[in-house]
Design a protein around this motif. Structure first.
Motif, PDB file in Angstrom:
ATOM      1  N   ASN A  19       8.246 113.780 -10.027  1.00  0.00           N
ATOM      2  CA  ASN A  19       9.071 112.611 -10.354  1.00  0.00           C
ATOM      3  C   ASN A  19       8.374 111.303  -9.985  1.00  0.00           C
ATOM      4  OD1 ASN A  19      11.271 113.931 -11.486  1.00  0.00           O
ATOM      5  ND2 ASN A  19      12.240 114.291  -9.510  1.00  0.00           N
ATOM      6  N   PHE A  20       7.802 111.253  -8.786  1.00  0.00           N
ATOM      7  CA  PHE A  20       7.102 110.044  -8.336  1.00  0.00           C
ATOM      8  C   PHE A  20       5.905 109.740  -9.235  1.00  0.00           C
ATOM      9  CE2 PHE A  20       8.591 110.680  -3.675  1.00  0.00           C
ATOM     10  CZ  PHE A  20       9.789 110.040  -3.982  1.00  0.00           C
ATOM     11  N   LEU A  21       5.153 110.798  -9.587  1.00  0.00           N
ATOM     12  CA  LEU A  21       3.969 110.610 -10.419  1.00  0.00           C
ATOM     13  C   LEU A  21       4.350 110.044 -11.786  1.00  0.00           C
ATOM     14  CD1 LEU A  21       0.871 111.082 -10.538  1.00  0.00           C
ATOM     15  CD2 LEU A  21       1.369 113.294 -11.581  1.00  0.00           C
ATOM     16  N   VAL A  22       5.394 110.591 -12.391  1.00  0.00           N
ATOM     17  CA  VAL A  22       5.837 110.119 -13.702  1.00  0.00           C
ATOM     18  C   VAL A  22       6.365 108.689 -13.612  1.00  0.00           C
ATOM     19  CG1 VAL A  22       7.569 110.426 -15.523  1.00  0.00           C
ATOM     20  CG2 VAL A  22       6.333 112.398 -14.643  1.00  0.00           C
ATOM     21  N   ASP A  23       7.191 108.417 -12.601  1.00  0.00           N
ATOM     22  CA  ASP A  23       7.764 107.073 -12.450  1.00  0.00           C
ATOM     23  C   ASP A  23       6.676 106.018 -12.257  1.00  0.00           C
ATOM     24  OD1 ASP A  23      10.310 108.064 -12.705  1.00  0.00           O
ATOM     25  OD2 ASP A  23      10.754 108.070 -10.559  1.00  0.00           O
ATOM     26  N   GLY A  24       5.754 106.298 -11.328  1.00  0.00           N
ATOM     27  CA  GLY A  24       4.709 105.328 -11.039  1.00  0.00           C
ATOM     28  C   GLY A  24       3.736 105.146 -12.195  1.00  0.00           C
ATOM     29  N   ALA A  25       3.296 106.273 -12.784  1.00  0.00           N
ATOM     30  CA  ALA A  25       2.323 106.203 -13.878  1.00  0.00           C
ATOM     31  C   ALA A  25       2.927 105.541 -15.116  1.00  0.00           C
ATOM     32  CB  ALA A  25       1.823 107.604 -14.221  1.00  0.00           C
ATOM     33  N   SER A  26       4.224 105.757 -15.365  1.00  0.00           N
ATOM     34  CA  SER A  26       4.886 105.136 -16.516  1.00  0.00           C
ATOM     35  C   SER A  26       4.932 103.617 -16.367  1.00  0.00           C
ATOM     36  CB  SER A  26       6.313 105.688 -16.673  1.00  0.00           C
ATOM     37  OG  SER A  26       6.289 107.066 -16.957  1.00  0.00           O
ATOM     38  N   VAL A  27       5.217 103.131 -15.158  1.00  0.00           N
ATOM     39  CA  VAL A  27       5.233 101.686 -14.907  1.00  0.00           C
ATOM     40  C   VAL A  27       3.842 101.089 -15.117  1.00  0.00           C
ATOM     41  CG1 VAL A  27       5.538  99.910 -13.136  1.00  0.00           C
ATOM     42  CG2 VAL A  27       7.204 101.761 -13.334  1.00  0.00           C
ATOM     43  N   ILE A  28       2.824 101.767 -14.574  1.00  0.00           N
ATOM     44  CA  ILE A  28       1.443 101.286 -14.728  1.00  0.00           C
ATOM     45  C   ILE A  28       1.070 101.219 -16.201  1.00  0.00           C
ATOM     46  CG2 ILE A  28      -0.982 101.817 -14.268  1.00  0.00           C
ATOM     47  CD1 ILE A  28      -0.024 103.151 -11.635  1.00  0.00           C
ATOM     48  N   ALA A  29       1.423 102.271 -16.950  1.00  0.00           N
ATOM     49  CA  ALA A  29       1.104 102.312 -18.381  1.00  0.00           C
ATOM     50  C   ALA A  29       1.797 101.182 -19.142  1.00  0.00           C
ATOM     51  CB  ALA A  29       1.504 103.671 -18.963  1.00  0.00           C
ATOM     52  N   LYS A  30       3.051 100.934 -18.801  1.00  0.00           N
ATOM     53  CA  LYS A  30       3.798  99.847 -19.468  1.00  0.00           C
ATOM     54  C   LYS A  30       3.188  98.488 -19.148  1.00  0.00           C
ATOM     55  CE  LYS A  30       7.576  99.797 -21.289  1.00  0.00           C
ATOM     56  NZ  LYS A  30       7.982  99.692 -22.711  1.00  0.00           N
ATOM     57  N   ARG A  31       2.748  98.320 -17.903  1.00  0.00           N
ATOM     58  CA  ARG A  31       2.135  97.052 -17.504  1.00  0.00           C
ATOM     59  C   ARG A  31       0.862  96.765 -18.283  1.00  0.00           C
ATOM     60  NH1 ARG A  31       3.962  94.330 -12.914  1.00  0.00           N
ATOM     61  NH2 ARG A  31       6.161  94.920 -12.655  1.00  0.00           N
ATOM     62  N   PHE A  32       0.175  97.814 -18.720  1.00  0.00           N
ATOM     63  CA  PHE A  32      -1.051  97.646 -19.501  1.00  0.00           C
ATOM     64  C   PHE A  32      -0.789  97.795 -20.999  1.00  0.00           C
ATOM     65  CE2 PHE A  32      -2.779  98.517 -15.298  1.00  0.00           C
ATOM     66  CZ  PHE A  32      -3.824  97.602 -15.228  1.00  0.00           C
ATOM     67  N   ASN A  33       0.506  97.661 -21.367  1.00  0.00           N
ATOM     68  CA  ASN A  33       0.936  97.638 -22.780  1.00  0.00           C
ATOM     69  C   ASN A  33       0.552  98.885 -23.566  1.00  0.00           C
ATOM     70  OD1 ASN A  33       2.131  95.002 -22.612  1.00  0.00           O
ATOM     71  ND2 ASN A  33       0.067  94.118 -22.695  1.00  0.00           N
ATOM     72  N   ILE A  34       0.548 100.024 -22.891  1.00  0.00           N
ATOM     73  CA  ILE A  34       0.327 101.285 -23.595  1.00  0.00           C
ATOM     74  C   ILE A  34       1.610 101.632 -24.356  1.00  0.00           C
ATOM     75  CG2 ILE A  34      -0.112 103.768 -23.295  1.00  0.00           C
ATOM     76  CD1 ILE A  34      -1.824 103.027 -20.875  1.00  0.00           C
ATOM     77  N   PRO A  35       1.519 102.001 -25.645  1.00  0.00           N
ATOM     78  CA  PRO A  35       2.718 102.253 -26.450  1.00  0.00           C
ATOM     79  C   PRO A  35       3.612 103.350 -25.871  1.00  0.00           C
ATOM     80  CG  PRO A  35       0.765 102.144 -27.832  1.00  0.00           C
ATOM     81  CD  PRO A  35       0.282 102.163 -26.420  1.00  0.00           C
ATOM     82  N   ASN A  36       4.912 103.214 -26.118  1.00  0.00           N
ATOM     83  CA  ASN A  36       5.870 104.220 -25.653  1.00  0.00           C
ATOM     84  C   ASN A  36       5.518 105.620 -26.153  1.00  0.00           C
ATOM     85  OD1 ASN A  36       7.297 102.208 -24.419  1.00  0.00           O
ATOM     86  ND2 ASN A  36       8.896 102.080 -25.971  1.00  0.00           N
ATOM     87  N   ILE A  37       4.997 105.688 -27.387  1.00  0.00           N
ATOM     88  CA  ILE A  37       4.634 106.981 -27.977  1.00  0.00           C
ATOM     89  C   ILE A  37       3.633 107.708 -27.087  1.00  0.00           C
ATOM     90  CG2 ILE A  37       3.403 108.080 -29.897  1.00  0.00           C
ATOM     91  CD1 ILE A  37       4.530 105.933 -31.725  1.00  0.00           C
ATOM     92  N   VAL A  38       2.597 106.978 -26.680  1.00  0.00           N
ATOM     93  CA  VAL A  38       1.538 107.575 -25.867  1.00  0.00           C
ATOM     94  C   VAL A  38       2.072 107.979 -24.500  1.00  0.00           C
ATOM     95  CG1 VAL A  38      -0.722 107.189 -24.816  1.00  0.00           C
ATOM     96  CG2 VAL A  38      -0.218 106.255 -27.084  1.00  0.00           C
ATOM     97  N   ILE A  39       2.876 107.114 -23.893  1.00  0.00           N
ATOM     98  CA  ILE A  39       3.450 107.413 -22.576  1.00  0.00           C
ATOM     99  C   ILE A  39       4.329 108.661 -22.660  1.00  0.00           C
ATOM    100  CG2 ILE A  39       4.915 106.567 -20.701  1.00  0.00           C
ATOM    101  CD1 ILE A  39       4.139 103.722 -21.533  1.00  0.00           C
TER     102      ILE A  39
END
Length: 306
Positions: A19-39
């Protein structure tokens, strides 16, 4: 008792770590404008399979073939017979047409392929690369489905600052590693202390522990009557488990197949076949189907322990 406590602690570490890994990595990915599809196709999809992956990588590195194979096959069996059995009893599950036409047959194909590759008594590194090749094809299929869906769903992420997100991601990774280590070591100790084979421990206790994310997700989805999520979560997890996790495990270290493991491999195929047969006509999994799933699973447990 201490071994059981360590096993339980390992399961807790795995669940929270994922859960922590997904939560943290998802925030990082969003901050770098990675598309929702890829996340969605990578980080979020990886989340529920992270416990199985970590346990299998650790057991593969330690040459524990029985745990490596048993965790994947046992998780797949639990996902269909136990988790879908329970969720269908809670609320009948309506299955999307795409899931019946494509995803469930893919899960069945993955189970049959595993059995065929195992017939010579070993899953080699080449077999592992074959499984990973099919995983890449499955990812491409998912990407195509997501891209052709004109409405991109909004991905909800935690309101973390970037430093906190990085810290949470690192914490999740640490918990996963220690959780996997605790589970593998305690499973070996339990097998030794109680005179039970590592195969039996892995396809029951270990598999149930690593399947807790799928169990929680499916039960909550059933209670909220989000039936597509309940069954899609399980089928997707089985495909990930076989193609990705078993593939990676075999590439790390060839997996010896014991004679007793073929019973598990056969039930793995049968459970997927039953799922397809139940939903093929009416696209629905009702309470009778759920009861039949649970009956088959209880009979299986009786067979391996008696």
């Amino acid at each position: 008792m201490l071994t059981v406590l360590i096993l339980f602690l390992g399961v807790i570490f795995l669940v929270f770590g994922a859960n922590f890994l997904v939560d943290g990595a998802s925030v990082i990915a969003k901050r770098f404008n990675i598309p929702n599809i890829v996340i969605g196709l990578t980080i979020v999809a990886f989340g529920t399979s992270a416990p199985e992956l970590v346990v299998n990588v650790i057991s593969a590195l330690n040459g524990k073939s029985a745990i490596t194979l048993g965790n994947v096959v046992g998780s797949n069996i639990i996902n269909i017979l136990l988790i879908l059995g329970i969720t269908a009893l809670i609320y009948p599950l309506t299955v999307a047409r795409n899931t019946v036409k494509y995803e469930i047959p893919i899960a069945l194909f993955a189970a049959v392929l595993t059995y065929v590759l195992s017939k010579n008594g070993i899953l080699t590194k080449i077999d592992g690369f074959i499984l990973l090749g099919f995983f890449i094809l499955f990812l491409l299929y998912n990407t195509y489905l997501t891209v052709t869906n004109k409405e991109e769903s909004e991905l909800e992420v935690k309101n973390y600052t970037l430093p906190i997100a990085i810290g949470v991601t690192i914490l999740g990774f640490i918990l996963l590693v220690f959780g996997g280590k605790f589970i593998v070591e305690s499973a070996v100790d339990l097998a030794r202390n109680f005179g039970i084979s590592e195969r039996v421990i892995s396809i029951t206790v270990v598999s149930l522990g690593t399947s807790l994310p799928e169990l929680a997700t499916s039960i909550i989805a059933a209670l909220k009557k989000n039936t597509d999520i309940a069954i899609g979560n399980v089928v997707g997890s089985n495909i990930f488990n076989t193609f990705l996790i078993l593939g990676v495990s075999a590439v790390i270290s060839p997996i010896d197949i014991s004679s007793g493991a073929f019973i598990d491999l056969i039930l793995n195929m049968v459970s997927s076949l039953l799922l397809l047969a139940f939903v093929l006509r009416h696209y629905r999994l009702n309470r009778i189907h759920g009861l039949l799933f649970l009956t088959v699973y209880i009979s299986y447990l009786y067979n391996i322990f008696m």
